[in-house]
Design a protein around this motif. Structure first.
Motif: not given
Length: 744
Positions: A244-257
Motif C-alpha cells: 500500500l502506498s499511503t501517499t498516492r492511495r495506490i495498491l500495488t500487486l508484486r506478482m511472481p516472476s
C-alpha cells in the motif's frame, strides 16, 4: 502487517516530510533547500543522521485533545501503558509509506466481490493506525485483464483439446463433423486473445529488462499507473503480495516472476508436440512406431541437456544468456517434425535468435520475440497434427457417430430429463392428426395418410414436423446477451430453454435456421408491400383507361437484391429480438434499444427503396422505355406515408400479417422436407426409395401462393433442415419409437 524497519533509537525524530498530504505542517517547519523532495518509494541514504533534535513547535493547546489511557488489563506485557493516538493520528511514519499488506491467496476469491487481502500482524504491527487503512479493503480480481497472466497464452492446457483422445471424446466436434466434411482446426485470433497475449509478452519483456512485476490499482480496485514496489518487496514472491502506498492511495500487486514458468512451459510444450501420435498404433506398423519412439527419446534427451531452465534463468539475471545456439538446435528438431510449409517460420525464428548473439544488434526484446515465434510454430504444428488425425479418422468418426451421440446423451440424461422432448413430440403428433394427410409424390395418390402409418413412421414424421416448428416458431427467445443484429452469438453446445433435450448439440443451428426463416418471412412481407404499392393509385378519381402496371420476375429478383444491399441489419431482427423488459442489465437494455432503433432506420430506408421501385413500374406502364432513376421516380408522398404506416403496423412480433405469411412459408418448407427426407418404401422390395422432390407437372411448393420469388430461399432452408433432421433421426429415432413419446 509488516512494517518497514530502519528507525534508530530516536524514532520520533522526523527525517522527511509527512507522508499524508492532509497532515502537512505549517510553512517553514521544514526548510525547502535545494534538494528535491524525497519520494516515499526511494530508500533513504545511510548517511542520514539517526537522531535529530526535534524543533520546538508552538501549538495551540486548545487544538490538542488529551490521549486516552488504556485500562490496565489492556497494557502491554512490558507494563508500560499503551496510549491510543488522537485523531488525526501521528504524522511521523517511518521512512516510507509503502506497507506490506500480506500475501494474496493462490485461489481466486469466491465470490469475486470478497476481499482477497490477508493482513498479517494486525494494524499495530505496521505502526499505522487502523482508521488510516482503507476499510473495507477494496477487492482486486486476480482474473482482471489489467493483470497479465502468469503463463503464456499458448501452453499445454490450451492445446489439450487437440489431443486425439480429446477429439474422440468430444460429442460436439464429432457431431459437427457430420455437417461439415471439410471441418478443420484453426488458430483462434479473437481480440481478447490478442490483448491477453500482448499484455503477457509486454510484462515478460519489462521483467527481463527491469525486473519489475508490479501491477497497481487505486483504492476503488480500478487499474492505475504502476507504482513499483520491487525494492520494498524482495525477493520476488511465489504468490502475489499486496503493498500500500499511503501517499498516492495506490495498491500495488508484486506478482511472481514469469520468466521461470515461461521457460518450463516452453520446454514441456516442445517435448509434447514432437512426440509420436498417441493413437496411431492401429494405423502404422509396430516397427515404425518403435523407431519414432526411439527418435523422440533421443531428441528429448538432447533438448533437456541443452535447455536447462535453472541455468538459463541465472544467465538472464546476469545478462549473459545467448539464445542463438540453443534456438539453432531447436530449429533443426522442429524441421524434422513440422510440415514443409512451416520451414520458413522456423528459419525466421532462428534468425531472430542469432541476432542476439554476442556482437549482434539484437536486444532482450528480440530474445523474447524468438520464444514467442517458437510458441506460435508449436501451436500451428499441433493444429496440423490434429487436422491430420481428424482427416485420417473421419470415416470411423462418421460411422460411429450415432452410437456415440446416443451414449453421450444417455450419460447426460442422468441429470437432464426428457420431459420437454416428450411434450414436443406429442405436440407434433397432435398437429399431424389434425392435418390427416400430407402431399408426397412417391406415394399412391401423391398423399400420405398419417393414421395408416406404423409407429416408427409416425415417430419419423413427427420429428420432421417438430423440427420445422422449432425453426419457424421457437419456444423461447434467445437471451439478449446472446443475440445481435447480425445473428445469434451462441456456442455450439449451449442448451436453450424450452427446447427438446435431444437438440442440445444443434442449438446453434436451430437458432441460425430460425433467424433465416425470419429473414425470409420479412422478405416475403416486403415483396407483398411492393405488389400493393405498384397498384396504388393516389388520384381521387381513378380512370377506367388507366394502364395497369405489370410486375416481372426480373423486377422481383432485382428488388430482393436491393433490399439486401440497403439493409444494415438482419431483416428478421424484428421477429427474433428478445423482449427488452427481460433484461436485468441496464447496459444490455440500452444496447437492445439502440439496435432496435438502428433496425427501424434501416427498415425505413428499405421502404423508401420499395416505393421508388413501385413508382418506376407505374411509370413504365405509361412509357415502356422509361429508365429507373431516383431523381425522376421519387415516390408520391401519399404512397410513402402509406408504406410507413404499413411498416409500423406489420413489422412487429404481434403482426397478424407476419403470422399468416410465416405459416405459409412454414407449410412450404415442411412439404419440401417431407418430400426429401421421409422414407418411402417400395411395396415389393420393402427398401427405402429415393424421394422425389416434385412430381412431373406438379407445381413447386409455394408457387401457388405468391412465393414464386422465394423458391430459392425455400429450397435452401428446406435442404438445410432436411440434413439436420436426417442426422438427428439417425441418432434418436430408436428413442422416439419407445412407448411414452407418441400417445394416440
Amino acid at each position: 502487517m509488516l512494517v518497514d524497519s530502519g528507525s534508530g533509537p530516536c524514532s520520533n525524530a522526523p527525517r522527511q516530510h509527512p507522508s499524508a498530504p492532509w497532515l502537512s505542517p505549517p510553512s517553514g517547519l521544514w526548510p525547502s533547500g535545494d534538494s528535491p523532495p524525497v519520494s516515499p518509494l526511494v530508500e533513504m541514504p545511510d548517511q542520514t543522521p539517526r537522531c535529530q533534535k526535534r524543533p520546538r513547535l508552538e501549538r495551540d493547546e486548545r487544538a490538542l485533545r488529551p490521549m486516552k489511557r488504556i485500562p490496565k488489563r489492556q497494557r502491554s506485557p512490558g507494563g508500560s501503558p499503551l496510549l491510543t493516538p488522537p485523531c488525526p493520528p501521528s504524522r511521523f511514519w517511518r521512512r516510507s509509506d509503502i506497507r506490506d499488506m500480506g500475501i494474496v491467496p493462490v485461489q481466486d476469491p469466491t465470490p469475486m466481490s470478497e476481499s482477497i487481502y490477508h493482513v498479517r500482524g494486525g494494524p499495530c504491527a505496521s505502526g499505522c493506525p487502523q482508521h488510516l487503512l482503507p476499510s473495507p479493503l477494496p477487492p482486486i480480481n486476480l482474473n482482471s485483464p489489467h493483470i497479465p497472466v502468469l503463463q503464456p497464452t499458448i501452453n499445454r492446457r490450451t492445446l489439450q483439446e487437440l489431443d486425439l483422445n480429446a477429439i474422440l471424446r468430444n460429442p460436439q466436434l464429432r457431431h459437427d463433423l457430420l455437417f461439415d466434411s471439410g471441418l478443420q482446426f484453426r488458430p483462434t485470433s479473437g481480440r481478447r486473445k490478442r490483448e491477453l497475449s500482448e499484455r503477457y509478452w509486454n510484462a515478460v519483456t519489462r521483467e527481463l529488462e527491469t525486473g519489475c512485476t508490479c501491477v497497481s490499482f487505486d483504492m476503488g480496485g480500478k487499474p492505475a499507473s504502476c507504482v513499483c514496489v520491487c525494492r520494498r518487496v524482495t525477493p520476488i514472491p511465489s504468490h502475489p503480495v499486496v503493498a500500500l502506498s499511503t501517499t498516492r492511495r495506490i495498491l500495488t500487486l508484486r506478482m511472481p516472476s514469469r520468466i521461470r514458468p515461461l521457460l518450463v512451459e516452453f520446454l514441456d510444450l516442445l517435448v509434447c508436440v514432437i512426440q509420436p501420435l498417441s493413437g496411431i498404433s492401429g494405423y502404422v506398423s509396430s516397427a515404425t512406431l518403435q523407431s519414432q519412439m526411439q527418435q523422440h527419446a533421443a531428441q528429448t534427451c538432447r533438448l533437456r541437456s541443452i535447455f536447462d531452465p535453472d541455468l538459463i534463468e541465472q544467465e538472464i539475471k546476469h545478462g549473459v544468456f545467448d539464445p542463438s545456439g540453443l534456438f539453432e538446435e531447436i530449429g533443426e528438431v522442429l524441421k524434422a517434425h513440422c510440415a514443409p510449409m512451416r520451414d520458413q517460420a522456423v528459419e525466421t525464428m532462428v534468425a531472430v535468435a542469432q541476432s542476439c548473439a554476442p556482437g549482434g544488434d539484437g536486444t532482450k526484446h528480440d530474445a523474447i520475440r524468438a520464444i514467442r515465434l517458437c510458441l506460435d510454430i508449436l501451436e500451428h504444428m499441433k493444429l496440423d497434427i490434429a487436422n491430420h488425425q481428424l482427416q485420417t479418422l473421419r470415416p470411423f468418426l462418421i460411422e460411429t457417430s450415432g452410437q456415440f451421440e446416443l451414449k453421450a446423451f444417455g450419460r447426460r440424461k442422468i441429470q437432464v430429463s426428457v420431459d420437454v422432448t416428450k411434450a414436443w413430440l406429442q405436440a407434433a403428433h397432435q398437429r399431424m392428426v389434425v392435418a390427416a394427410t400430407l402431399p408426397h409424390a412417391a406415394y399412391p395418390l401423391s398423399t400420405i395418410t398419417y393414421s395408416s402409418l406404423n409407429r416408427t413412421m409416425k415417430a419419423y414424421l413427427c420429428a420432421l414436423e417438430g423440427l420445422t416448428e422449432l425453426v419457424f416458431n421457437p419456444p423461447s427467445r434467445i437471451p439478449l446477451s446472446q443475440l445481435s443484429h447480425t445473428g445469434p452469438v451462441l456456442s455450439s453446445s449451449t442448451a436453450l430453454p424450452d427446447y427438446p433435450e435431444t437438440s442440445f448439440l444443434d442449438s446453434a443451428r436451430l437458432v441460425t435456421l430460425g433467424a433465416e426463416a425470419a429473414d425470409t418471412t420479412v422478405m416475403y412481407m416486403f415483396l407483398m408491400l411492393y405488389r400493393q404499392l405498384v397498384f396504388f393509385d393516389p388520384s381521387t378519381q381513378p380512370s377506367s383507361s388507366r394502364v395497369l402496371p405489370k410486375v416481372t420476375d426480373a423486377d422481383l429478383a432485382q428488388l430482393k437484391t436491393e433490399i439486401r444491399d440497403v439493409a444494415t441489419h438482419r431483416l428478421g431482427y424484428c421477429f427474433t429480438r428478445a423482449d427488452e423488459s427481460t433484461a436485468d442489465d441496464p447496459q444490455l437494455k440500452a444496447l437492445h434499444t439502440k439496435e432496435w432503433e438502428r433496425w427501424q432506420k434501416s427498415a425505413r430506408d428499405i421502404v423508401l427503396q420499395i416505393a421508388m421501385r413501385a413508382t418506376h413500374v407505374q411509370a413504365r406502364a405509361k412509357s415502356p422505355s422509361a429508365e429507373f432513376s431516383p431523381l425522376t421516380h421519387a415516390p408520391d408522398p401519399r404512397m410513402l406515408q402509406l408504406a410507413e404506416r404499413w411498416l409500423e403496423t406489420n413489422l412487429c412480433q404481434a403482426s397478424a400479417l407476419g403470422g399468416l405469411l410465416r405459416k405459409r412459408l412454414r407449410e412450404a418448407v415442411f412439404h419440401r422436407v417431407v418430400a426429401t427426407a421421409f422414407p418411402a418404401r417400395d411395396n415389393v422390395t420393402g427398401k427405402i426409395r429415393a424421394s422425389v422432390d416434385d412430381a412431373p407437372g406438379r407445381p413447386a411448393a409455394g408457387s401457388a401462393t405468391g412465393m414464386e420469388a422465394l423458391l430459392d430461399e425455400i429450397r435452401g432452408l428446406g435442404d438445410k433442415l432436411t440434413k439436420l433432421s436426417l442426422i438427428h433421426l439417425g441418432v434418436y429415432l430408436p428413442l422416439y419409437e419407445q412407448v411414452g413419446f407418441i400417445q394416440d
